[in-house]
Design a protein around this motif. Structure first.
Motif: not given
Length: 758
Positions: A2-3, A68, A70, A87
């Motif tokens: 999650e960011p 921001t 990850i 990912q």
């Protein structure tokens, strides 16, 4: 995954933290910082990627603009597979990020490399210009020790051109092509990331090394402690202003230095500002005026030089008047080197008065300094240069000598270089034993002879042996007087009274400085590396090492005699009973002659005499296989030598005749040829002479390499290198044995290994 949003100013990663994660930047800006260098990481980059091959982070990462990110858990390269499986879209981002970050790190590397190259070039360039201006102003340049130590920086893991080109080309590839190439092949991406991370780690390491290098050597140009190039140029301009020398060159050079300091990005701007303000506000005209005023004051003092010296030495008025008349009689001679009886008589009186006044002045100076006094310029000029009369030397030379004497400690003194005044002080302080006299008697031998002659009673023997004042008197009477006459080159017509006629150029040009003498000596040692190497003996009873030989360097003492002369001489091969005490070379303080020629002559004589000293009564015994015995045999029986042609035998005969059958003189001439010509591969000696010199005065490794292919040298060099290799192996075995048993091996013994490699 999650960011995570992180506020500006927060520390994301600390240097030296264990590597446990990476952060993909989605928005904002994070700064990577190490050793003052900063790298901006924006959207699309990966925080911590440059540390992928490390166990600890090598930089701090701070959020500059709210970011921001990850977080991806990471410890080893294998974790990339996990990240990419979870990912797949990260494959492209990580690949592109690796290229881009590597390119940015390379830019920092390039910046440092240019800064280092520019810095070293500038330091050497401005030093060359400084020295050129010093020569033009007849001023001795001041050395900056740090500049002498600075060597070109060699990077062990520097980035090669093809590696640079590789990263540049990857960054020029279109994004779609990158995605096509790396989109699904994680093993390729892992390889590219690994390569890029390796490059970055090397570039960062090199950047740190270059940073340390600049930090270490930056004080050469400017420092808080001064003694830097800025101060040297500042002082040079003051010196030039005081003497009315044109200053355009130094002004231009100072401005160039200021510009470099201000733009190179190395120095503190406040320090630059303060030092420049000090320079810019200095009143150079006032310095010149003050110098002129001092000069006028000194002139009044200098015109009374003789009287001042006599008063200082406490010479009574009647004797002073007598000496003044004798000195005037000498200076009035139309031919001061004349051979007429009257000229000889007048000259002898001048010689006697000089040394009588010198002895009194020397002891008075010791007493004066012991009471906290500081010797003035005139007394120092007399004690160091033999300057005793203003009219005899003249105004211009007087001021030049006065300027030199103020800098004499820097110019002409070191642990093994002495003016006669400093040398006599060393004898008085018992730091050196008195020299041998012309009959080859040392002080002890002289006292014993005096006892035999009845001049010293047995009851006073011990007092005389320990009397430092008598030792100085012995040194003046037996060494100073004789060596002064010898180095002048005027054996029958020398007078120590300094006159303007003695000088053929400015004193500074003629002065034998430490730099000139050491350069001449080094040029010989570069060829004959073993000339000053002596055997020492190492003992360590705990490990059974009773007496192991090793090589140590024993530099000779050089004493500068107060005259303008043309000869140098090896006075004695060692300073006492011990063979490993420093030898003694004597040189004139000023000379127009070739210093290299003078030094080679001294070294050749030293080679001969130190061998005689080491061998004792066996110096000419062919069974001892030493330099003197080999040459003694060669010179004695050359007529029967079947290896010599008739032409070569005639040359040896001529050599001995020109040397007055003095074998040392004959050897020294051949030694000169050995150093000047044979070392360059220019064949001048015959085979027999070459074999002896090759055996006992072997060339250094660099010069052996030059002549090793020549058949005339090949066999001798091969034997030498085998012998040295065996000695090196033996000494290393001994050192290892001692150290394995927790013994201590002196650094001098370890240095002996380096000499065996030369």
């Amino acid at each position: 995954m999650e960011p995570i949003t992180i506020e500006a100013g927060k520390k994301l990663i600390n240097e030296n933290d264990p590597v446990d994660s990476m952060y993909v930047v989605i928005a904002g800006e994070i700064v990577q910082q190490w050793r003052g260098q900063m790298l901006s990481l924006g959207p699309g980059t990966v925080v911590g990627l440059s540390d992928a091959l490390n166990h600890q982070y090598e930089a701090d990462y701070t959020v500059k603009e709210t970011a921001t990110v990850i977080k991806c858990n990471y410890k080893t390269m294998a974790d990339f597979d996990v990240i990419f499986n979870e990912q797949p879209v990260y494959i492209f981002g990580f690949a592109k990020g690796a290229f881009r970050q590597c390119r940015d790190v390379f830019k920092i590397y390039d910046s440092y490399k240019k800064k280092v190259d520019d810095f070293t070039d500038y330091c050497r360039g401005i030093n060359a210009e400084y020295r050129k201006l010093c020569r033009a102003a007849s001023m001795t340049p001041v050395e900056i020790p740090l500049l002498e130590e600075m060597e070109p920086l060699e990077l062990k893991n520097e980035i090669l051109k093809w590696e640079h080109d590789y990263i540049d080309s990857l960054n020029s590839v279109d994004n779609k092509e990158i995605e096509n190439i790396y989109g699904k092949r994680t093993e390729i991406v892992n390889g590219v990331i690994g390569i890029s991370c390796g490059y970055m780690a090397r570039a960062i390491e090199c950047a740190e090394t270059m940073g340390f290098y600049i930090e270490e050597f930056s004080p050469i140009l400017l420092s808080q402690d001064r003694g830097d190039m800025f101060e040297l140029l500042f002082n040079l301009r003051i010196y030039m202003a005081e003497r009315g020398i044109e200053q355009d060159g130094i002004i231009k050079l100072m401005k160039m230095l200021y510009k470099y300091l201000s733009t190179c990005g190395i120095y503190d701007k406040q320090l630059i500002k303060e030092r420049w303000a000090e320079y810019d506000s200095h009143d150079f005209a006032a310095s010149a005026a003050a110098f002129d005023e001092a000069k006028v004051q000194k002139q009044a003092e200098f015109t009374q030089t003789f009287e001042h010296i006599c008063e200082f030495a406490e010479v009574d008025e009647a004797k002073q008047n007598e000496y003044r008349q004798q000195l005037d009689d000498y200076l009035a001679l139309s031919d001061r080197e004349g051979k007429e009886d009257n000229e000889r008589r007048i000259r002898k009186k001048a010689v006697d008065l000089f040394y009588d006044i010198y002895r009194k002045t020397f002891f008075r100076a010791l007493e004066f300094e012991a009471m906290g006094g500081e010797l003035d310029t005139i007394i120092l000029m007399f004690l160091n240069f033999g300057y005793i009369d203003y009219e005899a030397v003249g105004e211009e030379l007087t001021y030049q000598l006065a300027d030199l004497v103020e800098r004499l400690e820097t110019l002409c003194e070191s642990d093994h270089l002495f003016t006669i005044y400093k040398w006599l002080r060393m004898v008085y302080q018992a730091d050196r034993e008195p020299s041998k006299n012309e009959l080859d008697l040392d002080y002890r031998g002289f006292i014993l002879e005096e006892r035999k002659s009845g001049n010293i009673p047995e009851s006073e023997m011990q007092t005389w042996m320990n009397d430092q004042e008598q030792k100085v008197i012995f040194e003046i009477d037996n060494f100073f007087k004789s060596a002064n006459r010898t180095t002048s080159g005027k054996m029958t017509a020398f007078c120590p009274v300094l006159t303007k006629e003695d000088f053929g150029a400015e004193p500074m040009r003629l002065l034998l400085t430490q730099t000139k003498l050491m350069e001449a000596m080094n040029r010989i040692e570069e060829v004959d590396y073993g000339i000053f190497l002596r055997e020492g003996y190492f003992t360590d009873m705990d490990t059974g090492v009773k007496s192991e030989a090793y090589l140590k360097r024993v530099e000779p003492d050089i004493i500068l005699l107060p005259n303008v002369g043309m000869r140098a001489m090896m006075w004695q091969e060692c300073g006492g009973i011990k063979v490993d005490s420093p030898g003694r070379f004597v040189f004139p303080m000023f000379t127009l002659d070739d210093i290299d020629k003078m030094m080679i002559y001294c070294c050749g004589a030293f080679r001969w005499e130190i061998c005689r000293k080491e061998q004792g009564s066996r110096w000419n015994d062919i069974g001892s296989e030493c330099l003197t015995s080999d040459f003694y045999d060669y010179f004695t029986f050359y007529r029967k030598n079947k290896d010599l042609s008739a032409e070569n035998k005639e040359k040896v005969k001529t050599l001995l005749k020109s040397s007055r059958n003095n074998m040392r003189e004959a050897f020294t001439k051949q030694y000169t040829i050995w150093i000047n010509f044979e070392a360059q591969g220019s064949i001048r000696l015959n085979k027999a002479e070459r074999n002896i010199l090759n055996k006992h005065c072997t060339f250094s490794k660099a010069y052996r390499a030059k002549v090793s292919s020549h058949p005339m040298f090949e066999q001798g060099i091969s034997r030498h290198e085998i012998k040295q290799s065996q000695a090196l192996h033996h000494l290393k075995t001994i050192i290892d044995k001692v150290e394995k048993n927790d013994g201590v091996v002196p650094d001098e013994v370890k240095q002996g290994m380096e000499y065996l490699k030369m």
